[in-house]
Structures are given as C-alpha cells and as structure tokens.
Design an enzyme around this catalytic site. Structure first.
Site, PDB file in Angstrom:
ATOM      1  N   CYS A  72      27.151  24.259 -32.839  1.00 31.92           N
ATOM      2  CA  CYS A  72      28.034  25.352 -33.243  1.00 31.92           C
ATOM      3  C   CYS A  72      27.751  25.805 -34.675  1.00 31.92           C
ATOM      4  O   CYS A  72      27.799  24.988 -35.605  1.00 31.92           O
ATOM      5  CB  CYS A  72      29.495  24.918 -33.110  1.00 31.92           C
ATOM      6  SG  CYS A  72      30.659  26.179 -33.671  1.00 31.92           S
ATOM      7  N   CYS A  75      31.011  25.294 -37.211  1.00 30.74           N
ATOM      8  CA  CYS A  75      31.473  23.989 -37.669  1.00 30.74           C
ATOM      9  C   CYS A  75      30.972  23.734 -39.094  1.00 30.74           C
ATOM     10  O   CYS A  75      30.029  24.382 -39.547  1.00 30.74           O
ATOM     11  CB  CYS A  75      30.967  22.896 -36.733  1.00 30.74           C
ATOM     12  SG  CYS A  75      31.841  22.815 -35.152  1.00 30.74           S
ATOM     13  N   HIS A 134      36.384  21.846 -33.945  1.00 30.57           N
ATOM     14  CA  HIS A 134      35.689  22.633 -32.922  1.00 30.57           C
ATOM     15  C   HIS A 134      36.477  22.719 -31.621  1.00 30.57           C
ATOM     16  O   HIS A 134      36.481  23.761 -30.958  1.00 30.57           O
ATOM     17  CB  HIS A 134      34.315  22.021 -32.657  1.00 30.57           C
ATOM     18  CG  HIS A 134      33.509  22.752 -31.631  1.00 30.57           C
ATOM     19  ND1 HIS A 134      32.773  23.877 -31.936  1.00 30.57           N
ATOM     20  CD2 HIS A 134      33.342  22.542 -30.293  1.00 30.57           C
ATOM     21  CE1 HIS A 134      32.171  24.317 -30.837  1.00 30.57           C
ATOM     22  NE2 HIS A 134      32.499  23.529 -29.830  1.00 30.57           N
ATOM     23  N   ASN A 174      39.216  37.133 -30.132  1.00 31.52           N
ATOM     24  CA  ASN A 174      38.823  37.103 -28.729  1.00 31.52           C
ATOM     25  C   ASN A 174      38.736  35.642 -28.314  1.00 31.52           C
ATOM     26  O   ASN A 174      38.074  34.855 -28.995  1.00 31.52           O
ATOM     27  CB  ASN A 174      37.454  37.750 -28.512  1.00 31.52           C
ATOM     28  CG  ASN A 174      37.418  39.199 -28.949  1.00 31.52           C
ATOM     29  OD1 ASN A 174      38.407  39.902 -28.862  1.00 31.52           O
ATOM     30  ND2 ASN A 174      36.266  39.643 -29.425  1.00 31.52           N
ATOM     31  N   HIS A 185      34.086  28.032 -30.889  1.00 26.30           N
ATOM     32  CA  HIS A 185      34.858  27.519 -32.023  1.00 26.30           C
ATOM     33  C   HIS A 185      36.048  28.439 -32.311  1.00 26.30           C
ATOM     34  O   HIS A 185      35.911  29.668 -32.254  1.00 26.30           O
ATOM     35  CB  HIS A 185      33.964  27.440 -33.256  1.00 26.30           C
ATOM     36  CG  HIS A 185      34.548  26.668 -34.389  1.00 26.30           C
ATOM     37  ND1 HIS A 185      34.152  25.395 -34.710  1.00 26.30           N
ATOM     38  CD2 HIS A 185      35.518  26.988 -35.277  1.00 26.30           C
ATOM     39  CE1 HIS A 185      34.843  24.971 -35.758  1.00 26.30           C
ATOM     40  NE2 HIS A 185      35.683  25.922 -36.117  1.00 26.30           N
ATOM     41  N   HIS A 187      38.044  30.945 -33.793  1.00 23.70           N
ATOM     42  CA  HIS A 187      37.757  31.899 -34.857  1.00 23.70           C
ATOM     43  C   HIS A 187      38.190  33.289 -34.426  1.00 23.70           C
ATOM     44  O   HIS A 187      38.418  33.564 -33.252  1.00 23.70           O
ATOM     45  CB  HIS A 187      36.260  31.909 -35.196  1.00 23.70           C
ATOM     46  CG  HIS A 187      35.407  32.601 -34.172  1.00 23.70           C
ATOM     47  ND1 HIS A 187      35.122  32.055 -32.936  1.00 23.70           N
ATOM     48  CD2 HIS A 187      34.780  33.814 -34.188  1.00 23.70           C
ATOM     49  CE1 HIS A 187      34.362  32.884 -32.248  1.00 23.70           C
ATOM     50  NE2 HIS A 187      34.135  33.971 -32.979  1.00 23.70           N
TER      51      HIS A 187
END
Length: 357
Positions: A72, A75, A134, A174, A185, A187
């Site tokens: 990711c 992270c 995460h 989203n 993740h 966000h």
C-alpha cells in the site's frame, strides 16, 4: 493540533496533522520519482455548459495493489519500504495527488476546433489519509480522530480557496471496490476545481429562485416530519431525502447555516463525529457486508453565492440489497433520470433500526 509541512521527492507538498506537539516529522522521501505530469486540459461542452477535464496521465495511476499493507502506498514508510508518506507513523496526513485531475503545473494547450474552448486544468488535487491503520475504516475512527480529520478538511478548504483560479473545494471519500476505488487504505480526496461544479450550480440556482431559505426549509421540514430522520443530536441531523436517487442515501446537515467546513465551530465539529460514524456503521450493519459508498461534502463556491449555500454532507451507496447493486443504466446514465428501487421511508426505517441497535 500540530501542522507540519514538508515535501516529497518530486516536489509535491505533504502536510502532517498531529495531536502531539512533539511529533517528529523530519523523515525525508527516499524515492526517485518521475517528473510531475502537466495539468489536464479543460474542454467546454456547449450543449451542457459543462467543463470536462482531459487527464490522460491518470491512466498510469496505481490500481488495486494486492490489498496488503506491504504493497500500500498510503501506509507509513519503513526501514525497507518507502511510500507516499515518509514518516514511520502518522495521525492524519494530506499530500498532493501524484496523478492529479487539476494542478498548477501547466503545459501547452491547443485549439481543438469545433465549438469547444480549451484551457488549462488549474487547481489542485490532494489525498487525505484518515489513519495509518491499513485495515481500519472511517466508521471505526474515534471521535478525536474524526475531529482531527475535520481539522485537516477545514485547513485545506481555507488554503485551497486562496489559490488563484480555484472556484470550489470538494472534500470526499470513495469506499469499496464496487465504487471503483484504486486503493483500499482508509482515505479521501480533495479537489480544488477551476469552475463551480454542475450539481452545485443546480442547487444554488434552485435556492436563488426559492422564496425563502431553501436548504434551511428542507432541513426543518425533514426534522418536523421525522419519518426519514435516521439520527440527530443538538447540532446535526441525518435524514434520507424525500426524493432520494440512491437506494440508501443520507444527507447530514448542521442546524446552523455555514458556507463551508472552515466555518464550523469547535462544538459543531465535535458533535458531528459520533453521529456520522453511527450512520456509517448502520450502513455496514444493514446487510452484514461492507457497504460501498460515496461521501461528499457540499461547500459554497469560493467567490459567488456564498450567502445562498448551506454546508452539508451527502452520503450514498449503490448497494440496494445483499448481492445486488444499483447500476446507472440507460435512464440514469444517458438521460440523468433516476429510478430508485427503495422507498426513502423504508430506507430510513432500515437504517434507523441499525443506528438504534
């Protein structure tokens, strides 16, 4: 709250938002990155009077890494791996998107002929990481963590509103593969648009033609009716709109009219957190599966009709039943004419039962 500004290897700005004043944010980006892409070009559609961004560089953006924190890019970094966040931990972090729809890095823009004007996609796109965890989600954040995210949203709204050419700032999340997310993740994003968006124009146009305060009257009517209210407290109300387009759609309004997130009081920001996360958990509990959703803050334009606007959040999911999604097919996609499969009153009842539970 401590706010620390630093830069990534390609010059993009990164901002840490920390609870602790002693947080060390001296870590540097150890990567070698490609030069930043030039801004998109905007093309005008004379038939709809809308601007469309052409951003071919976004085809190369990161798409669905393994889902593991080991791959990711959002992270924290570690001794063996560098990500978009150089620090080895963080509370909330905001940085310029590596593949932006809008930016200030202009290229050359040629006349394309026809009746379409062309101009650079001035603006800015940012990523907001809600937590370093995460496997978490917004619904699992503590009230303090939500408060820190709101501080970041408010900070960025004020800052981006000052960029020359920016006309509207949009904070959104989203969530879920069904929605089309490219990174799992927790966000969100912030778009600083070089125009007032079509939906905002429609809403403010309706408010201008209405013989009163349209947004306040909608809120008052929903609170008085009560049948579509999902949750409320002294400062906020969450309700399913009477003419909901989506199977499960909730609008969250502060009781006081303000133009944007930066104008909320400390009390209003604190009261938002428990109400909003309870609604998000109700979404997930509804069918016992992760609910894909879009969460969108509607803020006033930067330079026009600010007295008409009323800050509110619109949350909606494309899931209409277990294993069934609401696809935007012919009527919705081609004509913009929505058909909802779930009665708003029934959706409100179902969600309310989960909030109360």
């Amino acid at each position: 709250m401590k706010r620390t500004i630093t830069h990534l290897a390609d010059g993009r700005e990164l901002i840490y938002f920390d609870r602790r004043d002693d947080a060390d944010r001296s870590a540097i980006d150890r990567r070698t990155l490609e030069p930043r892409p030039v801004a998109s070009e905007l093309r005008y559609d004379p038939l709809t009077e809308e601007w469309i961004a052409m951003a071919g560089h976004r085809q190369t953006r990161t798409f669905q890494p393994t889902g593991s924190a080991n791959e990711c890019p959002l992270c924290p970094s570690s001794d063996t791996r560098s990500t978009e966040v150089p620090a080895y931990d963080y509370d909330v972090v905001v940085f310029e998107n590596r593949f932006p729809s809008f930016s200030g890095n202009f290229g050359t823009y040629q006349d394309v002929g026809g009746l379409s004007d062309v101009r650079p996609g001035v603006g800015r796109c940012e990523v907001v990481c809600f937590t370093s965890e995460h496997s978490s989600s917004f619904s699992k954040l503590s009230d303090d963590q939500v408060g820190l995210v709101m501080e970041a949203w408010a900070d960025r709204t004020a800052e981006l509103s000052g960029i020359e050419g920016v006309e509207q700032v949009f904070c959104f999340e989203n969530r879920g593969e069904e929605i089309g997310i490219t990174l799992a993740h927790p966000h969100g994003q912030i778009y600083a648009y070089p125009y007032v968006t079509p939906k905002t124009k429609l809403q403010l146009g309706a408010a201008k033609r209405y013989s009163g305060n349209l947004f306040a009257d909608v809120l008052a009517a929903e609170r008085a009716a009560g049948t579509r209210v999902v949750a409320s407290n002294e400062l906020w109300t969450a309700f399913v709109p009477a003419a909901a387009r989506w199977p499960f759609e909730v609008h969250v309004y502060p009781h006081r009219q303000v133009p944007d997130l930066a104008a909320l009081s400390e009390e209003e920001r604190a009261a938002f957190a428990p109400l909003y996360t309870s609604v998000l958990r109700a979404f997930d509990d509804l069918f016992g599966v992760v609910m894909p959703y879009i969460s969108a803050w509607h803020q006033a334009p930067v330079r026009q009709d600010r007295e008409l606007a009323y800050l509110h959040l619109e949350l909606f999911s494309i899931r209409r039943a277990p294993g069934k999604l609401k696809y935007l097919a012919g009527s919705e996609s081609a004509m913009g004419a929505f058909v909802n499969d779930v009665l708003p009153e029934e959706a409100a009842r179902m969600l309310r039962s989960q909030v109360d539970h």
